[in-house]
Design an enzyme around this catalytic site. Sequence first.
Site, PDB file in Angstrom:
ATOM      1  N   ASN A   1       5.429  -1.393  -5.339  1.00 19.62           N
ATOM      2  CA  ASN A   1       4.541  -1.773  -4.250  1.00 19.62           C
ATOM      3  C   ASN A   1       4.364  -3.286  -4.231  1.00 19.62           C
ATOM      4  O   ASN A   1       3.798  -3.862  -5.166  1.00 19.62           O
ATOM      5  CB  ASN A   1       3.168  -1.105  -4.416  1.00 19.62           C
ATOM      6  CG  ASN A   1       2.162  -1.618  -3.390  1.00 19.62           C
ATOM      7  OD1 ASN A   1       2.172  -1.211  -2.241  1.00 19.62           O
ATOM      8  ND2 ASN A   1       1.289  -2.534  -3.820  1.00 19.62           N
ATOM      9  N   GLU A   2       4.901  -3.935  -3.206  1.00 20.34           N
ATOM     10  CA  GLU A   2       4.632  -5.329  -2.844  1.00 20.34           C
ATOM     11  C   GLU A   2       5.186  -6.370  -3.815  1.00 20.34           C
ATOM     12  O   GLU A   2       4.897  -7.568  -3.658  1.00 20.34           O
ATOM     13  CB  GLU A   2       3.133  -5.551  -2.598  1.00 20.34           C
ATOM     14  CG  GLU A   2       2.622  -4.773  -1.391  1.00 20.34           C
ATOM     15  CD  GLU A   2       1.171  -5.059  -1.037  1.00 20.34           C
ATOM     16  OE1 GLU A   2       0.445  -5.631  -1.873  1.00 20.34           O
ATOM     17  OE2 GLU A   2       0.756  -4.693   0.082  1.00 20.34           O
TER      18      GLU A   2
ATOM     19  N   GLU B   1       1.874   0.580   5.318  1.00 16.20           N
ATOM     20  CA  GLU B   1       0.546   0.207   4.821  1.00 16.20           C
ATOM     21  C   GLU B   1      -0.141  -0.726   5.806  1.00 16.20           C
ATOM     22  O   GLU B   1       0.451  -1.685   6.290  1.00 16.20           O
ATOM     23  CB  GLU B   1       0.655  -0.461   3.442  1.00 16.20           C
ATOM     24  CG  GLU B   1      -0.668  -0.609   2.718  1.00 16.20           C
ATOM     25  CD  GLU B   1      -0.508  -1.255   1.347  1.00 16.20           C
ATOM     26  OE1 GLU B   1       0.270  -0.725   0.532  1.00 16.20           O
ATOM     27  OE2 GLU B   1      -1.129  -2.307   1.119  1.00 16.20           O
TER      28      GLU B   1
END
Length: 479
Positions: A202-203, A303
């Site tokens: 994630n990210e 997201e």
Amino acid sequence: MIEIKADGIKNTWNKKTNLVEGKNLIETDLVINNPKLWWSNGLDEAHLYLFTTTVTINGQVADSKTEHIGLRDLKVIREKDEAGHTFYFRLNGVNVFMKGANYIPQDNFLPRVTEADYERTIMDAVNANMNMLRIWGGGIYEEDIFYDLCDKHGILVWQDFMFACSTYPMNPDMLENIRQEAIDNVVRLRNHPSIAIWCGNNENHTAWFNWGWMPKYEALGVLEELRKDYKDLFHGVLPEVVEGYDPTAFYWPSSPYGGDPDAKTESGLPNWNPNGDAHYWGVWHAKDSIANYNIIRARFFSEYGFQSFPEYQSVLKYAPEERDHYIFSEVMMAHQRGGSHANGLIEWYLLNEYRQPKDFPNFLYMGQLLQGDAIKTAIEAHHRDMPYNMGTLYWQHNDCWPVASWSSRDYYGRWKAQHYFTKKGFEDILVSPIARENQLDIYIVLDRLKPSRGNLEIRVMDLQGNPVFQQKKACDSAC
């Protein structure tokens, strides 16, 4: 002798083989004529077959295993088009728009989460017309019951590996440890029809190119080393594990991701648009207008979000004293992960959209309506943008403690206004009007396997309820 049979199927598959000491990998082909397919929520039945495999040695049953398996064909379609590259899920030959949310652990103390909690959490996704949950890489690989319930109810799972928002310095032992952990979880979860995609992190990727990691670590003299560690893990070990142990599955290096410019600066290819999935936080963190959701485009929104407080009855559980009933009180601030900045953002957006609430309970109520309207705006904009955009997963479905947050259900399982807005926005027929340059455009979005027909009725009324314009139009799936 190995025997495989399934409830509801007349065929029994048998195979004779010689076993040797240690692990034995036995392959056989199973043919099922006209099987019942597994479908996601809202399309058709999430059918599961009960398969039993039995191993017999010298006429004696040595071991057997029974598990539910859904038969489905699922692909992530990444094809070049005039804008960039597509990013969408094709289930059983049907291109499916993903409707859902991001999921985090249900409690800061994991042993407190019961089977009833899992059932309620998944059913709240089902009853809001979702078909996907994304397990965030900063949480945990979930318990088997989570995936069993997703299988049963047709909720597809975007499964992050457990890495998020950080660098991970590597050495051979660490890489091997991660490899074994990944193998354990891929093998454990690969037979679940709900598993739709494996994602590296994630990210972390966007942090290299948008959060200033490149110049920061170059100045510290460790850029090349950390970039190599990143690539070894997310472009080496993890895709190798997926390829080796779940070879028909799709692996995505990071979320968001749209390419990997191998540059030492923040310049280079865009991180997501127009080639991959997007995390859009201009609304909320950057104070963009909520109307900006109608402008920003991506191929798949994995997201985005907007905060609100829990409802008054939930707040009373941790702030029972009236002296604490203002959003910057010590108690309220202790139940806000984003600190005073986040509470200030809720107030700033609220006062820009509505009038000053008359008291604390009304502030909480209006804040929930604001959140619901913001995410409704995003959901409808994303859905109208089909087929350019083929997914909308807001942040977030649930909470791990009682707090002001981006969730649409609070820690106690109470639906916020946003969850009701979500249920409406995720229905299989969406009528979505939007005004553009003195013109009202009305979109009808259909998420069904079969064509539909109906009548669209438009009425414009003045503030006294008197009709000033009316029009009816017969519509089908092509109108």
